[in-house]
Design an enzyme around this catalytic site. Structure first.
Site, PDB file in Angstrom:
ATOM      1  N   LYS A   1      -9.712 -55.742  34.238  1.00 46.92           N
ATOM      2  CA  LYS A   1     -10.600 -54.592  34.533  1.00 46.92           C
ATOM      3  C   LYS A   1     -11.815 -55.225  35.241  1.00 46.92           C
ATOM      4  O   LYS A   1     -12.144 -54.544  36.501  1.00 46.92           O
ATOM      5  CB  LYS A   1     -10.964 -53.868  33.465  1.00 46.92           C
ATOM      6  CG  LYS A   1      -9.542 -53.218  32.704  1.00 46.92           C
ATOM      7  CD  LYS A   1     -10.053 -52.094  31.587  1.00 46.92           C
ATOM      8  CE  LYS A   1     -10.722 -53.253  30.572  1.00 46.92           C
ATOM      9  NZ  LYS A   1      -9.809 -54.079  29.722  1.00 46.92           N
TER      10      LYS A   1
ATOM     11  N   GLY B   1      -7.897 -49.649  29.841  1.00 44.10           N
ATOM     12  CA  GLY B   1      -6.676 -50.295  29.564  1.00 44.10           C
ATOM     13  C   GLY B   1      -7.064 -51.635  28.285  1.00 44.10           C
ATOM     14  O   GLY B   1      -8.053 -51.933  27.983  1.00 44.10           O
ATOM     15  N   PRO B   2      -6.125 -52.158  27.955  1.00 42.16           N
ATOM     16  CA  PRO B   2      -6.174 -53.135  26.909  1.00 42.16           C
ATOM     17  C   PRO B   2      -6.968 -54.330  27.582  1.00 42.16           C
ATOM     18  O   PRO B   2      -7.090 -54.505  28.539  1.00 42.16           O
ATOM     19  CB  PRO B   2      -4.720 -53.606  26.775  1.00 42.16           C
ATOM     20  CG  PRO B   2      -3.879 -52.523  26.914  1.00 42.16           C
ATOM     21  CD  PRO B   2      -4.573 -51.950  28.397  1.00 42.16           C
ATOM     22  N   PRO B   3      -7.518 -55.217  26.439  1.00 42.88           N
ATOM     23  CA  PRO B   3      -8.260 -56.584  26.948  1.00 42.88           C
ATOM     24  C   PRO B   3      -7.389 -57.374  27.818  1.00 42.88           C
ATOM     25  O   PRO B   3      -5.912 -57.486  27.536  1.00 42.88           O
ATOM     26  CB  PRO B   3      -8.789 -57.167  25.654  1.00 42.88           C
ATOM     27  CG  PRO B   3      -8.568 -55.987  24.666  1.00 42.88           C
ATOM     28  CD  PRO B   3      -7.694 -55.108  24.904  1.00 42.88           C
TER      29      PRO B   3
ATOM     30  N   LYS C   1       3.798 -48.274  24.866  1.00 44.78           N
ATOM     31  CA  LYS C   1       4.830 -48.231  23.778  1.00 44.78           C
ATOM     32  C   LYS C   1       6.202 -48.873  24.287  1.00 44.78           C
ATOM     33  O   LYS C   1       6.877 -49.613  23.525  1.00 44.78           O
ATOM     34  CB  LYS C   1       5.049 -47.036  23.163  1.00 44.78           C
ATOM     35  CG  LYS C   1       3.929 -46.406  22.306  1.00 44.78           C
ATOM     36  CD  LYS C   1       4.258 -45.147  21.635  1.00 44.78           C
ATOM     37  CE  LYS C   1       2.851 -44.568  21.004  1.00 44.78           C
ATOM     38  NZ  LYS C   1       2.982 -43.236  20.557  1.00 44.78           N
TER      39      LYS C   1
ATOM     40  N   THR D   1      -6.323 -57.317  30.857  1.00 47.19           N
ATOM     41  CA  THR D   1      -5.319 -56.684  31.912  1.00 47.19           C
ATOM     42  C   THR D   1      -6.114 -56.801  33.413  1.00 47.19           C
ATOM     43  O   THR D   1      -5.667 -56.201  34.140  1.00 47.19           O
ATOM     44  CB  THR D   1      -5.275 -55.256  31.635  1.00 47.19           C
ATOM     45  OG1 THR D   1      -6.364 -54.577  31.308  1.00 47.19           O
ATOM     46  CG2 THR D   1      -4.119 -55.037  30.387  1.00 47.19           C
TER      47      THR D   1
ATOM     48  N   SER E   1       2.724 -40.144  15.722  1.00 46.42           N
ATOM     49  CA  SER E   1       3.785 -40.571  16.654  1.00 46.42           C
ATOM     50  C   SER E   1       4.392 -41.417  15.870  1.00 46.42           C
ATOM     51  O   SER E   1       5.728 -41.647  16.479  1.00 46.42           O
ATOM     52  CB  SER E   1       3.329 -41.393  17.767  1.00 46.42           C
ATOM     53  OG  SER E   1       2.472 -42.665  17.366  1.00 46.42           O
TER      54      SER E   1
END
Length: 793
Positions: free
Chosen positions: A381, A375-377, A741, A379, A698
């Protein structure tokens, strides 16, 4: 047959010698008589007693033929049976000179060494070993160095014979008459009271000059020992009872240790290491290796460079938690409580951890899972790994793999290198002090590779429950069981992780947080933590929900929480300064109070949304740090039908723009675009934030919509974002990263989202409060998307 008295003595002389060199035949078959300790040299005559029936049968067969047998020495000590693998490959062919039997059933032999041989092939083992052997030559050329060594050797051997209690004095005189260097080296070497290994080494040394050098070194060592023993004997009584004899032996050991620079400290050191190794309860293979190194350590003087190397190795072996296991806390309700205390939401991850605990409760010997938090920084983890360790009641170890390029960082260095150490995995296990910690491998997607190896390949064994029960570290050189360890890896992106490594892990996605979730986390976790860190009480600083919402919306735009925590920390520092200076006792921050502390707003969510213009469409993008919005701008001007694309677009995104243009040209009359829109016209498509590379299919729907908006001179519906891949025939294909998104659209204040119909299933992961504020339009074709994009608001 009766045996001469001098052959069947209980303690016969070590060996005698036959005069002159002996000739050796060509390659031939020989019956092999294995010996546990005897190393026979060519030209030496030795007595031998044989008790085994199979060995006696071998001798009887040899006596019926040419009376020649092969003598091979065992690599092991005394044993009841020998195999071909137990024996050295170089031995000596021997002639049976005499044979006799005693009343006890033993067979007494007198053997004479003939020539050296090498075993080429074992032809059989029943009833005794038969081997095809090749005689080995030891021809030489006389030079001054050999002559000097021969003269020196004769003198030293004579001196040794005078000092030695086990060599007959006449042997020294006989050696003085020998002239052939080969005979001299074999006779003197075979007469020494040295170990089996040293004798076998001499036997295998075919080069005569080298053999003489080794014999000289051994004789010099033997003379030193004999002179030291003579000196010791001169200091004690010659007649002693048992107690005196024990005292004498202890004094000998003390003197020897003193001469070698050793003493009681050395003995205590080895005893202490042995005790620690026994306490560590090493597995059988590891203990065998440790015992071997302990034996080496006891023989090596402390001044030797190898001494510290071996000691360090043994200390590592003793300190590793081979049999230390922490007991898991299997209370599921308590584990849930701890996870909820430390982290807000993240239900999927918490569910997976509770499932693991439940299975662990039912099957205690299950192997540890390999989880990957992606996941993104920001979050949570890494901090989630700490919470898991706390919930399980296990030790927690974290190592960062970002930028690691050396395989030895994982597997360690071999002990042949100066300063060698185990790899980070074994080092972490030692720090944990248990063999079942929670082990975080941070930033596994940023592992590199260069000429020093590929660390990700070394991780294949670590992160495979079917292999890591015997993980081999190059430094330890014995297997260590990692199957009880709970490995957790973290990554921002999965694409850079090698497929073989990714396949070994169970990936759990940690998406970005919504604005409401950030508000909740800020009040429940971030603000209390920062108040404590800055010495403030909850009464001294209060932040209203509207003020916190302003911080989230106007000062941060991220999937995680790191920047939000920094901004909260800035507010705490500002208020702490005012409290320390006596300017205020307590502060309740409103939205209008935020800019004096944090400065002007950094982000504007209404950017380019309040006043839609033709040629602009809002797309949704996925990035390693979460979702984001893209404003795609299209412009036309007089030219010659040329399409220009800017904004650091990748090949896939460029192709999407070309496909969109081709679709519009083919369907111009049906979508409200003049058929000659591209004649004598150049088109420029730009995606702002030009310093950031962009790629992927996309943005196809947004590109096509922006171009249609430009050519039809119609603005796109206000508050609408879109994502999806397009085809030349106008179909809308599914894309990835839908949750990130959608969250980006929510953060930006958008109200509607066009997405591929096949991505509707991904909306299940969207928080309910987000789905309530956004209207979703699933589409299968671009005609549907354009109809929605240009509908009247």
């Amino acid at each position: 047959m009766s045996e001469p008295e001098d052959i069947i003595l209980d303690h016969p002389p070590e060996a005698s010698v036959s005069p002159g060199p002996l000739e050796s035949p060509e390659s031939r078959l020989l019956p092999i008589l294995p010996m546990s300790e005897l190393v026979l040299f060519p030209r030496l005559i030795v007595p031998l007693a044989i008790w085994e029936e199979s060995a006696q049968g071998l001798v009887n067969e040899a006596l019926l033929q040419d009376k020649t047998i092969g003598i091979l020495t065992s690599r092991r000590g005394a044993t009841d049976s020998f195999t071909a693998e137990d024996l050295f490959s170089i031995g000596t062919a021997a002639m049976i000179l005499k044979m006799g039997k005693t009343d006890e059933g033993a067979m007494r032999l007198l053997l004479q060494g003939i020539y050296r041989f090498r075993v080429d092939e074992i032809m059989g083992t029943d009833p005794h070993i038969m081997a095809r052997v090749t005689p080995l030559s030891d021809e030489y050329e006389v030079d001054l160095e050999i002559e000097a060594m021969v003269a020196n050797l004769k003198g030293l051997f004579k001196k040794m014979a005078e000092l030695s209690p086990y060599l007959p004095s006449e042997l020294g005189a006989m050696v003085a008459e020998l002239e052939d260097p080969r005979v001299l080296a074999d006779v003197t070497g075979g007469s020494l009271n040295i170990s089996k290994t040293d004798k076998q080494d001499l036997l295998e040394t075919l080069e005569v000059k080298e053999r003489l050098k080794k014999v000289l070194a051994l004789i010099n060592r033997e003379i030193e020992i004999l002179e030291l023993g003579k000196q010791i004997q001169a200091n004690v009584k010659t007649e002693m009872d048992k107690a005196q004899r024990d005292y004498y032996l202890r004094e000998q050991i003390k003197v020897l240790q003193k001469e070698l620079g050793e003493g009681d400290d050395r003995t205590r050191e080895i005893d202490e290491l042995r005790f620690r190794l026994e306490e560590a309860k090493l597995p059988e293979a590891a203990m065998k290796e440790a015992e071997r190194e302990l034996g080496r350590l006891s023989r090596i003087p402390p001044t030797s460079p190898d001494h510290q190397v071996i000691r360090t190795y043994l200390e590592w072996m003793a300190e590793l938690p081979w049999s230390v296991t922490t007991e898991d806390s299997l209370d599921l309700a308590e584990a849930r409580k701890i996870l909820d205390e430390d982290h807000y939401n993240l239900e999927k991850v918490k569910k997976r951890i509770l499932e693991y605990l439940a299975v662990r409760k039912l099957k205690p010997d299950m192997k540890g899972p390999i989880l990957c938090f992606a996941g993104p920084p920001g979050t949570g983890k890494t901090s989630l790994g700490k919470s898991i360790a706390r919930a399980l009641g296990r030790k927690f170890i974290r190592i960062s793999l970002g930028g690691v390029r050396d395989e030895a960082e994982i597997r360690g260095h071999r002990r042949t290198y100066v300063g060698a150490l185990p790899g980070r995995i074994i080092q972490g296990i030692r720090r944990a002090g248990s063999n079942n910690p929670v082990f975080i491998l941070d930033e596994i997607d940023k592992v590199g590779a260069d000429f020093r190896g590929d660390p990700s390949s070394a991780l294949l064994e670590v992160l495979d429950p079917e292999q890591n029960f015997s993980f081999s570290d190059h430094y330890l050189d014995v297997g260590f069981d990692l199957s009880k360890v709970m490995f957790i890896t973290t990554a921002n992106v999965l694409d850079t992780i090698p497929p073989a490594l990714r396949d070994r892990m169970e990936v759990l996605q940690l998406p970005g947080y919504t604005e409401e979730e950030k508000l909740q986390i800020a009040f429940d976790y971030l603000l209390p933590r920062q108040l404590e860190a800055h010495g403030l009480s909850p009464e001294q600083l209060q932040i209203t929900p509207e003020a916190m919402r302003k911080v989230v919306a106007d000062y941060t735009r991220e999937a995680g929480l790191r920047n939000l925590e920094r901004e909260v920390a800035s507010l705490c520092r500002g208020v702490a300064r005012e409290v320390a200076e006596g300017l205020t006792e307590a502060k309740a921050l409103q939205p209008e109070d935020i800019p004096p502390y944090l400065g002007p707003a950094k982000f504007f969510r209404e950017m380019a949304l309040d006043h839609p213009e033709p040629g602009i469409a809002t797309g949704l993008a996925w990035t390693p740090v979460g979702g984001d919005i893209l404003f795609i701008e299209a412009l036309r001007f007089p030219g010659n039908s040329h399409l220009k694309l800017t904004g650091q677009l990748g090949d896939v995104m460029r192709e999407s723009a070309e496909a969109a243009l081709s679709f519009i040209r083919a369907r111009a009359p049906y979508i409200g675009v003049p058929e000659d829109f591209f004649d004598k016209t150049d088109i420029h498509v730009h995606v702002p934030s030009g310093a950031i590379p962009k790629d992927g299919p996309s943005a196809g729907v947004a590109l096509l919509t922006a171009l249609v908006s430009l050519f039809s001179d119609r603005p796109v519906k206000k508050g609408l974002a879109m994502t999806g891949e397009i085809t030349l025939r106008g179909h809308v294909l599914p894309v990835g990263g839908i949750k990130d998104k959608v969250l980006a659209a929510h953060r930006a204040g958008l109200s509607e989202v066009i997405l591929p119909a096949q991505n509707v299933k991904d909306l299940e992961d969207i928080p309910a409060n987000v789905k309530e504020t956004l209207k979703f339009h699933p589409v299968e074709r671009m005609d549907q998307a354009l109809e929605i994009a240009f509908a009247e608001s």
